[in-house]
Design a protein around this motif. Structure first.
Motif, mmCIF file in Angstrom:
data_model
loop_
_atom_site.group_PDB
_atom_site.id
_atom_site.type_symbol
_atom_site.label_atom_id
_atom_site.label_comp_id
_atom_site.label_asym_id
_atom_site.label_seq_id
_atom_site.Cartn_x
_atom_site.Cartn_y
_atom_site.Cartn_z
ATOM 1 N N VAL A 32 55.258 28.868 67.632
ATOM 2 C CA VAL A 32 55.619 29.952 66.712
ATOM 3 C C VAL A 32 55.907 31.235 67.490
ATOM 4 O O VAL A 32 56.863 31.961 67.169
ATOM 5 C CB VAL A 32 54.515 30.166 65.653
ATOM 6 N N ALA A 33 55.127 31.518 68.525
ATOM 7 C CA ALA A 33 55.355 32.730 69.323
ATOM 8 C C ALA A 33 56.706 32.680 70.037
ATOM 9 O O ALA A 33 57.454 33.669 70.040
ATOM 10 C CB ALA A 33 54.230 32.907 70.333
ATOM 11 N N VAL A 34 57.034 31.538 70.626
ATOM 12 C CA VAL A 34 58.302 31.411 71.353
ATOM 13 C C VAL A 34 59.486 31.507 70.389
ATOM 14 O O VAL A 34 60.462 32.225 70.659
ATOM 15 C CB VAL A 34 58.342 30.088 72.152
ATOM 16 N N VAL A 35 59.406 30.811 69.271
ATOM 17 C CA VAL A 35 60.514 30.837 68.299
ATOM 18 C C VAL A 35 60.675 32.242 67.721
ATOM 19 O O VAL A 35 61.797 32.734 67.584
ATOM 20 C CB VAL A 35 60.284 29.792 67.188
ATOM 21 N N THR A 36 59.582 32.892 67.406
ATOM 22 C CA THR A 36 59.656 34.249 66.856
ATOM 23 C C THR A 36 60.259 35.211 67.869
ATOM 24 O O THR A 36 61.133 36.029 67.521
ATOM 25 C CB THR A 36 58.256 34.723 66.425
ATOM 26 N N ALA A 37 59.829 35.126 69.120
ATOM 27 C CA ALA A 37 60.386 36.000 70.158
ATOM 28 C C ALA A 37 61.882 35.733 70.351
ATOM 29 O O ALA A 37 62.672 36.671 70.477
ATOM 30 C CB ALA A 37 59.636 35.797 71.474
ATOM 31 N N LEU A 38 62.257 34.463 70.357
ATOM 32 C CA LEU A 38 63.662 34.103 70.523
ATOM 33 C C LEU A 38 64.515 34.653 69.383
ATOM 34 O O LEU A 38 65.589 35.227 69.616
ATOM 35 C CB LEU A 38 63.797 32.583 70.592
ATOM 36 N N PHE A 39 64.046 34.521 68.156
ATOM 37 C CA PHE A 39 64.833 34.994 67.015
ATOM 38 C C PHE A 39 64.785 36.514 66.880
ATOM 39 O O PHE A 39 65.681 37.096 66.277
ATOM 40 C CB PHE A 39 64.410 34.288 65.729
ATOM 41 N N LEU A 42 67.654 37.243 69.425
ATOM 42 C CA LEU A 42 68.972 36.769 69.025
ATOM 43 C C LEU A 42 69.398 37.213 67.631
ATOM 44 O O LEU A 42 70.575 37.111 67.292
ATOM 45 C CB LEU A 42 69.018 35.236 69.086
ATOM 46 N N GLN A 43 68.459 37.654 66.810
ATOM 47 C CA GLN A 43 68.749 38.075 65.440
ATOM 48 C C GLN A 43 69.470 36.974 64.655
ATOM 49 O O GLN A 43 70.468 37.223 63.979
ATOM 50 C CB GLN A 43 69.586 39.364 65.436
ATOM 51 N N GLY A 44 68.937 35.760 64.762
ATOM 52 C CA GLY A 44 69.536 34.629 64.056
ATOM 53 C C GLY A 44 69.226 34.675 62.571
ATOM 54 O O GLY A 44 68.364 35.430 62.109
ATOM 55 N N PRO A 45 69.917 33.851 61.801
ATOM 56 C CA PRO A 45 69.688 33.807 60.346
ATOM 57 C C PRO A 45 68.318 33.214 60.017
ATOM 58 O O PRO A 45 67.761 32.425 60.787
ATOM 59 C CB PRO A 45 70.810 32.916 59.831
ATOM 60 N N THR A 46 67.802 33.573 58.875
ATOM 61 C CA THR A 46 66.467 33.131 58.463
ATOM 62 C C THR A 46 66.391 31.620 58.323
ATOM 63 O O THR A 46 65.397 31.011 58.714
ATOM 64 C CB THR A 46 66.087 33.804 57.126
ATOM 65 N N TRP A 47 67.445 30.991 57.804
ATOM 66 C CA TRP A 47 67.415 29.546 57.637
ATOM 67 C C TRP A 47 67.298 28.840 58.986
ATOM 68 O O TRP A 47 66.626 27.820 59.098
ATOM 69 C CB TRP A 47 68.625 29.037 56.860
ATOM 70 N N ALA A 48 67.940 29.387 60.018
ATOM 71 C CA ALA A 48 67.853 28.788 61.353
ATOM 72 C C ALA A 48 66.453 28.977 61.940
ATOM 73 O O ALA A 48 65.938 28.088 62.635
ATOM 74 C CB ALA A 48 68.899 29.396 62.276
ATOM 75 N N TYR A 49 65.848 30.113 61.663
ATOM 76 C CA TYR A 49 64.475 30.376 62.099
ATOM 77 C C TYR A 49 63.526 29.344 61.492
ATOM 78 O O TYR A 49 62.725 28.729 62.201
ATOM 79 C CB TYR A 49 64.081 31.798 61.705
ATOM 80 N N HIS A 50 63.634 29.136 60.186
ATOM 81 C CA HIS A 50 62.763 28.171 59.516
ATOM 82 C C HIS A 50 63.040 26.747 59.988
ATOM 83 O O HIS A 50 62.111 25.958 60.166
ATOM 84 C CB HIS A 50 62.924 28.273 57.999
ATOM 85 N N LEU A 51 64.288 26.417 60.201
ATOM 86 C CA LEU A 51 64.648 25.090 60.698
ATOM 87 C C LEU A 51 64.084 24.864 62.103
ATOM 88 O O LEU A 51 63.587 23.778 62.416
ATOM 89 C CB LEU A 51 66.171 24.933 60.700
ATOM 90 N N THR A 52 64.126 25.886 62.933
ATOM 91 C CA THR A 52 63.579 25.782 64.285
ATOM 92 C C THR A 52 62.062 25.644 64.248
ATOM 93 O O THR A 52 61.492 24.872 65.032
ATOM 94 C CB THR A 52 63.987 27.004 65.126
ATOM 95 N N LEU A 53 61.411 26.365 63.352
ATOM 96 C CA LEU A 53 59.960 26.190 63.210
ATOM 97 C C LEU A 53 59.636 24.770 62.780
ATOM 98 O O LEU A 53 58.718 24.140 63.304
ATOM 99 C CB LEU A 53 59.395 27.192 62.197
#
Length: 75
Positions: A32-39, A42-53
């Protein structure tokens, strides 16, 4: 089942699986820390953030299943 019996069985379960539970928690926190820092960068879309989680959940099970399979094949 009374609350005392339930508490006892939960404590027994935690004592029995302590190291595995610590590994599970560490994986989850780090993922969760790595994905949150990455997004955040990168300012990616929320759906991509949730999909990556969610991909972390799939990756977790795939990794530990393959690890178990490799350990079984080794013995």
């Amino acid at each position: 089942m009374s609350n005392v019996q339930f508490a006892g069985t939960v404590l027994d379960h935690v004592k029995e699986h302590r190291s595995g539970m610590v590994a599970d928690l560490a994986f989850a926190v780090i993922w969760v820390a790595v994905v949150t820092a990455l997004f955040d960068v990168l300012q990616g879309p929320t759906w991509a953030y949730h999909l990556t989680l969610f991909a972390g959940v799939v990756g977790y099970f795939a990794f530990f299943m393959s690890l178990e399979s490799a350990l079984d094949a080794e013995s």
